[in-house]
Enzyme design. Structure first.
Site, short mmCIF file in Angstrom:
data_model
loop_
_atom_site.label_atom_id
_atom_site.label_comp_id
_atom_site.label_asym_id
_atom_site.label_seq_id
_atom_site.Cartn_x
_atom_site.Cartn_y
_atom_site.Cartn_z
N TYR A 128 -11.89 -4.52 7.02
CA TYR A 128 -10.57 -4.25 7.61
C TYR A 128 -10.66 -3.19 8.70
O TYR A 128 -10.20 -3.39 9.83
CB TYR A 128 -9.58 -3.81 6.53
CG TYR A 128 -8.25 -3.37 7.10
CD1 TYR A 128 -7.26 -4.31 7.37
CD2 TYR A 128 -8.00 -2.04 7.41
CE1 TYR A 128 -6.05 -3.92 7.92
CE2 TYR A 128 -6.80 -1.65 7.96
CZ TYR A 128 -5.82 -2.59 8.21
OH TYR A 128 -4.64 -2.20 8.78
N HIS A 129 -11.25 -2.07 8.37
CA HIS A 129 -11.25 -0.95 9.31
C HIS A 129 -12.22 -1.17 10.46
O HIS A 129 -12.12 -0.50 11.49
CB HIS A 129 -11.57 0.35 8.57
CG HIS A 129 -10.56 0.68 7.52
ND1 HIS A 129 -10.69 0.29 6.21
CD2 HIS A 129 -9.37 1.32 7.60
CE1 HIS A 129 -9.64 0.69 5.52
NE2 HIS A 129 -8.83 1.31 6.33
N ASP A 141 -7.96 13.91 9.01
CA ASP A 141 -7.73 12.57 9.55
C ASP A 141 -9.02 12.06 10.20
O ASP A 141 -9.47 12.59 11.20
CB ASP A 141 -6.59 12.62 10.57
CG ASP A 141 -6.49 11.35 11.39
OD1 ASP A 141 -6.80 10.27 10.84
OD2 ASP A 141 -6.10 11.42 12.56
N TYR A 186 0.87 -1.18 0.00
CA TYR A 186 0.00 0.00 0.00
C TYR A 186 0.90 1.22 0.00
O TYR A 186 1.63 1.46 0.97
CB TYR A 186 -0.88 -0.06 1.24
CG TYR A 186 -1.86 1.06 1.42
CD1 TYR A 186 -2.74 1.42 0.40
CD2 TYR A 186 -1.95 1.74 2.63
CE1 TYR A 186 -3.67 2.43 0.59
CE2 TYR A 186 -2.88 2.75 2.82
CZ TYR A 186 -3.73 3.09 1.80
OH TYR A 186 -4.65 4.09 1.99
N HIS A 198 -9.48 8.83 11.28
CA HIS A 198 -9.28 7.70 12.17
C HIS A 198 -9.52 8.18 13.60
O HIS A 198 -8.63 8.69 14.26
CB HIS A 198 -7.87 7.12 12.02
CG HIS A 198 -7.68 6.38 10.74
ND1 HIS A 198 -7.28 7.01 9.59
CD2 HIS A 198 -7.84 5.07 10.42
CE1 HIS A 198 -7.19 6.11 8.61
NE2 HIS A 198 -7.53 4.94 9.09
N LYS A 207 -10.49 16.78 16.59
CA LYS A 207 -9.85 16.11 15.46
C LYS A 207 -9.63 17.15 14.37
O LYS A 207 -10.48 17.35 13.50
CB LYS A 207 -10.74 14.98 14.93
CG LYS A 207 -10.83 13.77 15.82
CD LYS A 207 -9.59 12.88 15.74
CE LYS A 207 -9.38 12.32 14.37
NZ LYS A 207 -8.09 11.57 14.29
#
Length: 684
Positions: free
Chosen positions: A183-184, A556, A26, A558, A552
């Site tokens: 995945y996340h 981003d 990646y 996440h 935040k």
């Protein structure tokens, strides 16, 4: 360079070997030119597919000169603002021969359009375009839940996905138009059952939407199902993870046969790629990440009947910062050793007939179907997103995992057990142990963008964008209008901006307020001691409760760490202000002043901390509130941490600081220090 040969059937003394999975890393950073050089170098080393990482402005539909793009350009991926960038990204890489995975979701249609137009410019005619192979991630549900690069509300987002699927089935039939991405979800704390159930619920929502749109006749639904791929996570509990993959395949086969009437078993095959777990990578003793990565890879390669079609591995140092080309090469070589030196590919499924494996798979299948049914009763995945159910479940399971780590029940080698270590030669010089992005990149990219805008046919551009908006207001498939925008020289921000005008934007539920208590404050516990400190400090300041803003800044998305800090601060007695992701420094400062908070915590994992955190500090000073302590957390190299402290940040926390209760105790100490209160003797 010679490629290793796969032994052919009938060669004396040799077993027939299966073809290895696609091997990817990646990658993408800085600029299209720098990323193109990296891709060509990786392909020369034996990588067999490309996996493109785009930067956050590209993923969220902003141009590099937008206010929210400050500090984010080229950080976690490559900026692609227009057709010229896409040309440079794939220069001298024949797209007809590539299998390209693009991690892109809200703007997936736009990036696929750019990719197709570049392929046309490389000389591919309409028939050759049908042979393009690759994947656009394009799973918006998990963006609302964990990754945060969503743009539009659930309904319009599902329409974009539906239109892409309908287009690719007829025009680019070898392309995977969606990569349903569990995945996340695991990164956000999902259990194996949640990971399976939420991914499958997303698949149901997508397939139902395609079927009901009328764009694909029923007799071609098998072709749609055959191009639905999945992107999963493989954690270090590799036996359970392998069973999870077998359960995934069994559930997918049943759903596609019974719900959609797909008779061809080849079309019902569960097709997935994998990135092994990044959540479990540690900053402490990061060399241990190598064996973690190997074990996690085995989960998706050992079982032939549930083997991944494509694998990409993180690098050992991703908890420290951006991997260098050498680190990516190491991860590629791990795959190559397993595929070409071991005998793994010479055997049928080695777990066939195992009572232990069968029992675990059966349990996962049963529990996953029960959760899928629960979500269907709510109205499906989109309704469960909008209600906040899925997000609150993930925040709760992640909080429970963190509690197990802090208590020592779940052991992490080098973090909460076996912590003594010899000096690490790999990290002796931390500044050279990770790749750094030149801070002047953003300025160069912005300048190039403005030059691109100056050379376009403005009339053609305006016409293309108006056509896109008209299509969005009606029911036409949006792909043709998007292709015309690409050819007319539109930018990522202009394409997304036109759709924002029609569809609006969406702020997903945070899941913080409804998350249950994961760590109790019983007498004698660490949280009980911190609660005493919080209460005592509130009394000393003459307020009912200490108020803590968790922010935040930037793009981003996440938010897992920020959410866990917010939940634990709430449980420690703070009044927590958390407004979710994607805020400007100005918005964070305005909220801090309006709520009269006693501390500000900033969470940044994208590398933009060097720009955004000082921005917040400066604006607090200008607003007359220089004494509010600012705490920073994220993937922050040591040198950057020193610079942030020198700029006025009260404390910096990184992944090695795993004890959240202790972090909250430190924040209370910084509040006392900022308000010139004596330190408390109560230990935290």
């Amino acid at each position: 360079m010679k490629e290793p040969k796969t032994r052919e059937p009938g060669q004396q003394g040799h077993k027939v070997r299966d073809r290895p999975w696609l091997m990817r890393t990646y990658a993408g950073h800085s600029t299209a030119e720098a990323s193109n050089e990296l891709y060509r170098r990786n392909l020369a080393k034996g990588q067999t597919g490309l996996s493109v990482a785009f930067d956050l402005p590209t993923q969220t539909g902003y141009d590099p000169d937008h206010v929210l793009a400050r500090g984010e350009v080229g950080r976690v991926g490559v900026p692609v603002s227009h057709l010229g960038d896409m040309r440079r990204l794939f220069q001298d890489i024949p797209l007809e021969q590539m299998n390209t995975s693009m991690t892109i979701n809200a703007t997936a249609m736009w990036l696929l359009a750019l990719y197709q137009v570049v392929a046309e410019e490389q000389g591919l005619d309409e028939e050759a375009i049908t042979r393009l192979q690759g994947t656009t991630q394009n799973d918006i549900v998990k963006e609302y839940l964990s990754r945060g690069t969503h743009v539009f509300p659930p309904g319009p987002s599902l329409r974009l996905t539906t239109d892409m699927i309908a287009y690719t089935v007829s025009r680019i039939p070898k392309w995977n138009p969606i990569n349903i991405c569990s995945y996340h979800l695991q990164e956000a704390g999902a259990t194996p059952v949640q990971e399976i159930a939420y991914a499958m619920s997303t698949a149901l929502a997508v397939l139902d939407a395609v079927r009901d749109s009328g764009q694909v006749p029923q007799e071609r639904m098998g072709e749609v199902v055959a191009r639905i791929s999945f992107f999963v996570n493989a954690g270090v509990r590799f036996v359970e993870e392998m069973c999870k993959m077998r359960a995934f395949g069994r559930i997918w086969d049943r759903i596609t046969r019974e719900r959609y009437g797909i008779e061809d078993p080849r079309q019902r095959r569960f097709r997935y790629g994998v990135q092994v777990n990044s959540l479990g990578l540690t900053e402490a003793q990061p060399e241990n990440n190598v064996q973690r990565i190997v074990l996690e890879m085995l989960a998706v390669t050992l079982s032939k009947d549930a083997r991944a079609r494509a694998v990409q591995l993180p690098a050992w140092n991703e908890a420290l910062g951006l991997p260098r080309p050498w680190d990516q090469q190491w991860s590629l070589r791990i795959q190559q050793v397993l595929a070409h030196e071991s005998d793994l590919l010479e055997y049928d499924d080695i777990f066939e007939g195992s009572h232990v494996i069968e029992a675990k798979v059966g349990q996962l299948v049963e529990e996953s179907f029960a959760e899928i049914e629960r979500i269907q009763e709510m109205g499906g995945a989109m309704a469960a997103v909008e209600s906040g159910y899925l997000k609150s479940r993930l925040v709760a399971s992640h909080a429970a995992r963190r509690a197990r780590i802090e208590s020592g029940e779940e052991k992490i080698v080098g973090v909460n057990v076996f912590e003594t270590t010899e000096p690490n030669p790999l990290t002796a010089d931390l500044d050279t142990a990770v790749h750094t992005v030149d801070p002047t990149v953003e300025e160069r990219v912005v300048r190039a963008l403005r030059e691109w805008r100056d050379t376009r046919d403005d009339q053609r551009l305006r016409t293309a964008l108006e056509r896109l908006k008209e299509a969005a207001q009606g029911e036409d498939n949006l792909m043709e209008a998007t292709l015309e925008c690409a050819r007319a020289g539109a930018t990522t921000g202009e394409w997304a901006g036109a759709l924002r005008e029609v569809f609006g934007e969406f702020r997903a539920p945070t899941g913080v307020s409804s998350a249950p208590v994961a760590v109790t404050a019983e007498e004698g516990t660490g949280l009980a001691e911190v609660r005493r400190k919080v209460d005592a400090t509130a009394r000393d300041l003459g307020v009912g409760k200490l108020r803590f803003l968790v922010g935040k800044p930037g793009l981003d998305g996440h938010s897992n760490g920020a959410e866990q800090i917010a939940v634990r601060a709430r449980d420690a007695g703070f009044e927590v202000v958390y407004q979710g992701i994607r805020l400007t420094p100005e918005q964070i400062v305005d909220a801090a002043l309006a709520e009269d908070v006693h501390a500000v915590g900033l969470s940044v994992l994208s590398g933009s901390h060097a720009r955004l955190v000082p921005d917040v500090l400066e604006q607090l000073r200008e607003a007359g509130a220089p004494d509010i302590p600012v705490i920073a957390g994220g993937i922050i190299p040591n040198g950057d941490a020193e610079q942030l402290r020198a700029a006025g940040v009260a404390a910096v926390f990184t992944p090695k600081d795993f004890d959240i209760t202790e972090i909250i105790g430190r924040i209370v100490e910084e509040i006392r220090k900022a308000n010139k209160l004596d330190p408390l003797e109560v230990p935290a």
